[in-house]
Scaffold this active site. Structure first.
Site, mmCIF file in Angstrom:
data_model
loop_
_atom_site.group_PDB
_atom_site.id
_atom_site.type_symbol
_atom_site.label_atom_id
_atom_site.label_comp_id
_atom_site.label_asym_id
_atom_site.label_seq_id
_atom_site.Cartn_x
_atom_site.Cartn_y
_atom_site.Cartn_z
ATOM 1 C CG HIS A 21 51.143 35.776 39.430
ATOM 2 N ND1 HIS A 21 52.379 36.336 39.210
ATOM 3 C CD2 HIS A 21 51.366 34.452 39.615
ATOM 4 C CE1 HIS A 21 53.305 35.389 39.253
ATOM 5 N NE2 HIS A 21 52.713 34.237 39.493
ATOM 6 C CG PHE B 36 56.724 44.078 43.111
ATOM 7 C CD1 PHE B 36 55.652 43.696 42.329
ATOM 8 C CD2 PHE B 36 57.267 43.166 43.988
ATOM 9 C CE1 PHE B 36 55.137 42.419 42.415
ATOM 10 C CE2 PHE B 36 56.760 41.882 44.080
ATOM 11 C CZ PHE B 36 55.694 41.509 43.289
ATOM 12 C CB CYS C 23 27.333 40.349 53.993
ATOM 13 S SG CYS C 23 29.029 39.991 53.512
ATOM 14 C CG ASP D 36 48.902 44.982 33.939
ATOM 15 O OD1 ASP D 36 48.335 44.431 32.968
ATOM 16 O OD2 ASP D 36 50.133 44.969 34.083
ATOM 17 C CB ALA E 74 57.313 42.764 35.672
HETATM 18 ZN ZN LIG Z 1 29.439 40.123 51.237
#
Ligand SMILES: [Zn+2]
Length: 237
Positions: A116, A29, A148, A101, A18
């Site tokens: 991550h 955070f 969908c 990020d 971070a």
């Molecule tokens: Zn979909």
């Protein structure tokens, strides 16, 4: 000292946390004064950013995610730019990052292991279609797949979810083959990522972090300071 190490290095790997992104204005955070203060009453960011909270309270999850985890205006800082220059000289083998990020890729780096995940990849949980960040940010409430109607989930690793196996294999291989490993902007509190460092068998481990880390005792060089300032002071010839 760092200049000397980098000048003779041929296979640098950068492992960042971070503290690399805070200098682009993205808060950590986990640190005090970070996002703990901003979480809804009684909840920690870890609780909200967990697999179970995502499934039980998707609307609240996305509210928090959009307002506290994503910083679309953030730009690469001097650390990202320095690493990009090192890769262009073919002396950086890879970046292993805990940050979601996408700033390393934005700076131009190609070999980035985002252990991550990243805010820039999002997928429909029903049909698997992929979407850019925009669709999540522009949605009201829960983002839905235009094909969908399924829920669109950011490809970031939530608490309670495993890391991507192939990303981890790649990251560990780069660390194992590095001659210099720079660990920066991380207190190494997060497992299993922190244990990746045990694979390093190269010449120099360099730690750049404002606070002490468990890797300090193994390091050739420990620098207490800004990652961006430290790296941008090193010439890449
Ligand atoms: Zn979909």
């Amino acid at each position: 000292m760092l200049q000397k190490i980098i000048s003779s290095a041929r296979r640098v790997v950068f492992f960042g946390g971070a503290g690399v992104s805070t200098e682009s204005g993205i808060p950590d955070f986990r640190s005090a004064g970070g996002l703990f203060a901003k979480a809804p009453e009684g909840l920690t960011p870890e609780m909200i950013l967990s697999r179970s909270y995502f499934y039980l309270h998707p609307e609240s999850f996305f509210d928090y995610y959009r307002s506290h985890m994503v910083y679309p205006q953030a730009r690469p800082n001097a650390a990202h730019i320095w690493l990009s220059a090192l890769e262009k000289k073919d002396r950086l083998r890879g970046i292993v990052t805990q940050n979601i990020d996408g700033l390393h890729k934005q700076a131009g780096n190609k070999r980035v292991y985002e252990i991550h995940g990243t805010i820039h990849e999002n997928h429909c949980m029903d049909c698997g279609a992929f979407f850019p960040l925009k669709i999540v940010m522009e949605a009201r409430g829960i983002p839905r797949c235009p094909h969908c109607g399924g829920v669109i989930k950011p490809s970031v690793v939530l608490y309670g979810e495993p890391l991507d196996k192939y990303v981890c294999i790649g990251a560990r291989r780069e660390i194992a083959n590095a001659d210099v490993l720079i660990v920066a902007g991380t207190s190494l509190a997060v497992e299993p990522a922190a244990s990746f460092l045990q694979d390093f068998d190269g010449k120099h481990l360099v730690v750049i972090n404002r606070e002490p880390t468990p890797a300090d005792s193994r390091a050739s060089l420990v620098i207490r300071g800004s990652v961006a300032e430290t790296l941008s002071g090193v010439n890449i010839e």
